[in-house]
Design an enzyme around this catalytic site. Structure first.
Site, mmCIF file in Angstrom:
data_model
loop_
_atom_site.group_PDB
_atom_site.id
_atom_site.type_symbol
_atom_site.label_atom_id
_atom_site.label_comp_id
_atom_site.label_asym_id
_atom_site.label_seq_id
_atom_site.Cartn_x
_atom_site.Cartn_y
_atom_site.Cartn_z
ATOM 1 N N TYR A 213 58.042 87.132 75.688
ATOM 2 C CA TYR A 213 56.976 85.706 75.444
ATOM 3 C C TYR A 213 57.598 85.371 76.767
ATOM 4 C CZ TYR A 213 54.281 81.189 76.207
ATOM 5 O OH TYR A 213 54.086 80.273 76.769
ATOM 6 N N LYS A 222 59.878 78.552 82.924
ATOM 7 C CA LYS A 222 60.285 77.212 82.730
ATOM 8 C C LYS A 222 61.727 77.086 82.767
ATOM 9 C CE LYS A 222 56.495 75.300 81.837
ATOM 10 N NZ LYS A 222 55.329 75.441 82.193
ATOM 11 N N SER A 264 51.089 69.642 76.439
ATOM 12 C CA SER A 264 49.830 71.051 76.130
ATOM 13 C C SER A 264 48.380 70.316 75.092
ATOM 14 C CB SER A 264 50.297 71.967 75.940
ATOM 15 O OG SER A 264 51.448 71.879 74.906
ATOM 16 N N CYS A 266 45.939 68.729 76.991
ATOM 17 C CA CYS A 266 45.339 67.368 76.501
ATOM 18 C C CYS A 266 43.986 67.990 78.443
ATOM 19 C CB CYS A 266 46.098 66.809 77.091
ATOM 20 S SG CYS A 266 47.656 66.670 75.878
ATOM 21 N N THR A 269 45.369 72.225 82.587
ATOM 22 C CA THR A 269 44.590 73.816 83.653
ATOM 23 C C THR A 269 42.695 73.193 83.765
ATOM 24 O OG1 THR A 269 45.620 75.292 82.521
ATOM 25 C CG2 THR A 269 44.104 75.964 82.916
ATOM 26 N N ASP A 283 50.815 74.448 87.421
ATOM 27 C CA ASP A 283 51.651 73.811 86.426
ATOM 28 C C ASP A 283 52.956 73.572 86.959
ATOM 29 O OD1 ASP A 283 52.608 74.842 83.483
ATOM 30 O OD2 ASP A 283 53.793 76.210 84.136
ATOM 31 N N ARG A 412 46.763 63.279 74.960
ATOM 32 C CA ARG A 412 46.364 62.992 73.631
ATOM 33 C C ARG A 412 45.894 61.774 73.529
ATOM 34 N NH1 ARG A 412 42.641 67.013 71.442
ATOM 35 N NH2 ARG A 412 43.580 68.814 72.667
HETATM 36 O O1 SAT Z 1 55.480 76.426 78.993
HETATM 37 S S1 SAT Z 1 55.193 78.062 79.110
HETATM 38 O O2 SAT Z 1 55.762 79.079 80.311
HETATM 39 O O3 SAT Z 1 54.720 79.118 77.726
HETATM 40 C C1 SAT Z 1 53.220 78.362 79.258
HETATM 41 C C2 SAT Z 1 52.705 76.885 79.776
HETATM 42 O O4 SAT Z 1 53.005 76.507 81.198
HETATM 43 O O5 SAT Z 1 52.165 76.506 79.496
HETATM 44 MN MN MN Z 2 53.103 74.396 82.137
#
Ligand code: SAT
Ligand code: MN
Length: 616
Positions: A213, A222, A264, A266, A269, A283, A412
């Site tokens: 993943y 990340k 995430s 919230c 994007t 990001d 949120r």
């Molecule tokens: O954080 S991840 O690399 O899994 C993907 C994201 O930015 O949401």
């Molecule tokens: Mn991210």
């Protein structure tokens, strides 16, 4: 290195960098690959990576030219927070909220797991630049992996960096990311229980094993984010989990760039993709003070986006991009007769096909744990070049970045913060970022509505003590003096007393346009204990002009009343949390104290726990 052919060896030698050679030697010894490939910036090398990903069955070609699908293991569909650890030496101070491990034992453990992990596999060596090339922002990244999918994704998501490494002139100033998917079964990582992502700050590297993943495997995403957070906080700039976008107010001849950090799910994007605006990144951003201005770059040039609910109605730009011919990798969605399908695409969906569970998924199929298997995984993704989006900003690859004039923080939150407000000053903006909370949703396991704190939405990636991180923010703003970006908070999830959302999805546009007008000192605002809230007449004008809708006083009251009692409760939660840190900075406590006093005061003055914005 008998596994390397003459051509690849020459590519390494041409870098004139002994550190790169030593690193490769070290990891070849450890990982014991069958064959080694060195990938440069040439089209030929990059095409080779694309082809290998398909030939080795890590990706499958779909009917639409350029589209491929990659599957991660059913058990490797998101970032593995528990097994992602910061390796620290005994003398290092780190916040309790961070996942740490003794460096020596951590290295011993992961090096044992990685021993021989590339047997009978290929080692791919790639060079990239985080941030635009030839820029003060650029940081070189050396990725070693045995996954052609990882190498291919990184080519879509990041800038080429072989030339950058040549220009390093032998220096060791680059990040090292070493990844192995480990033993494979049906092309996915088999030994998930031995999945590890260990961040070695001392060695300026991240080691990652037994996963595919992207949040775990792609070093440049990340994993390098953590190394950059460490570097920037020991220098004087910021590495943030933020989008960058350009706001284009109609009828005004200007673009105003802002960044935004949201946990995430919230609206990060979707904010960056608001119609009529332009996107620089969705990001990760580096922010630097350049000649007294806050300049920002997207360290990426692609999007690894959540595909769920991307449909022609809600996300027309993304939808049109991902259903048309171009280079694109889907992950963990459903494929039927060579076509791509995902939940919420706004179209009738097949009842069978190949998906993240295997090649014969059918509706109502359950896993070993008796759970229904979704048609596509909720965290299924698409990987595309930002340049392929019609709203890509023209400064995407500008080595000087863009001038950042506003920073947005969002969470949120159903009952506390108004829909948009501006901080009183930079420091109280840092306080807003530090106290971001997000309520859990039914999309995650566990109870709904539980508030999780994530300073600057960056908590998962912090590798320095929180106090150091907050002080670095404070100093960054101070040095920018009058040029320091204005800070705003948004809340798209506020509910009214009937439990209904007070915001429509499209209203985000108004909040950013109001903020943009504030940045240019075109609208006044109302001062409250937490910050400046909009005046009714300004929002009424914007709603009419930009959404063609009548905005009522009742909506305004629902959205902008100061919920003083709820805000005080939040301060208590934050006090408890930050008390656990050893030395939360004074400025944080001072702002908290002042807010608390003023909130109590307005409760008394206006004799109520919820104060209408018309009262101020
Ligand atoms: O954080 S991840 O690399 O899994 C993907 C994201 O930015 O949401
Ligand atoms: Mn991210």
């Amino acid at each position: 290195m008998s596994q390397i052919d003459k051509i690849s060896l020459q590519k390494l030698k041409n870098l004139n960098n002994i550190h790169v050679i030593n690193i490769i030697n070290e990891y070849v010894k450890l990982l014991k690959p069958g064959k080694i490939f060195v990938i440069t910036d040439s089209n030929e090398d990059i095409e080779f990576v694309r082809k290998q990903a398909i030939e080795k069955h890590e990706e499958i070609s779909l009917k639409m030219p350029g589209h491929t699908i990659h599957y991660d293991s059913y058990y490797d569909q998101a970032r593995d927070i528990d097994n992602t650890k910061i390796l620290i030496t005994p003398d290092t101070k780190m916040s309790k909220r961070l996942n740490t491990m003794d460096r020596e034992s951590g290295l011993k453990e992961i090096l044992e797991i990685m021993d021989g992990a590339m047997k009978n596999k290929n080692m791919i060596i790639r060079f990239s630049s985080l941030g635009p090339v030839n820029s003060v922002f650029s940081i070189g990244a050396l990725q070693i992996t045995d996954s052609w999918y990882v190498a291919h994704s990184e080519d879509i998501l990041y800038r080429k960096g072989y030339e950058h490494f040549k220009n390093l002139k032998g220096s060791e100033d680059f990040f090292l990311l070493v990844h192995s998917a480990g033993e494979l079964e049906n092309n996915v990582s088999k030994n998930i229980e031995k999945r590890r992502v260990y961040i070695d700050l001392v060695g300026n590297k991240v080691l990652s094993v037994n996963n595919q993943y992207a949040g775990n495997s792609l070093g440049l995403k990340k994993l390098a984010l953590r190394l950059a957070i460490f570097k920037s906080n020991n220098e004087d700039w910021l590495t943030e989990h933020m989008f960058i976008m350009g706001i284009h107010p109609v009828g005004k001849d200007r673009i105003t760039y802002i960044t935004g950090a949201y946990p995430s799910a919230c609206g990060k994007t979707s904010t960056a993709m608001i119609p009529g605006q332009s996107i620089v990144g969705d990001d990760i951003a580096y922010l630097r003070n350049i000649n007294g201005e806050c300049r920002g770059v997207n360290i990426e040039k692609g999007v690894f986006g959540i595909i769920r609910d991307v449909n022609p109605e809600d996300d027309p730009v993304i939808y049109n991009t991902i259903i048309t011919q171009r280079e694109l990798i889907f992950s963990n969605i459903l494929i039927n007769e060579g076509k791509s399908y995902w939940t919420g695409m706004g179209k009738e969906l097949p009842k069978k096909g190949m998906n993240h569970f295997g090649d014969n998924w059918t509706e109502n199929k359950k896993d070993d744990q008796d759970n229904f298997i979704a048609l596509s995984h909720p965290n299924a993704r698409y990987t595309v070049n930002i340049g392929d989006l019609e709203n890509a900003d023209s400064h995407l690859n500008d080595p000087e970045g863009v001038k950042i004039q506003g920073i947005f923080y969002g969470g949120r939150d159903s009952d506390t913060n108004p829909c948009v407000y501006e901080s009183l000053n930079w420091d109280s903006g840092v306080f807003i970022g530090a106290t971001i909370e997000s309520e859990t949703t039914s999309a995650t396991l566990g109870k709904e509505g539980v508030r999780k704190s994530s300073p600057m939405a960056n908590m998962d990636f912090l590798v320095v003590p929180i106090n150091k991180y907050l002080l670095n923010h404070k100093k960054f703003g101070e040095k920018l003096k009058n040029n320091c970006p204005r800070i705003f908070a948004t809340n798209y999830f506020l509910k009214n007393s009937n439990g209904e959302y007070t915001n429509e999805k499209k209203d985000k546009k108004i909040w950013i346009l109001w903020a943009e007008a504030r940045i240019h000192n075109e609208v006044e605002a109302i001062k409250t204990p937490i910050g400046y809230i909009p005046k009714y007449k300004d929002l009424k004008n914007l709603f009419k002009k930009d959404l063609g809708r009548d905005y009522s006083e009742q909506e305004y009251i629902d959205q902008f009343s100061i919920r003083a009692e709820k805000l005080l409760e939040k301060l208590i939660r934050m006090e408890n949390l930050f008390n656990q840190e050893s030395d939360t900075p004074d400025f944080f406590w001072n702002i908290m104290q002042r807010q608390r006093e003023e909130l109590k005061k307005i409760i008394k003055i206006y004799n109520g726990k919820i104060i209408s914005p018309f009262m101020f």
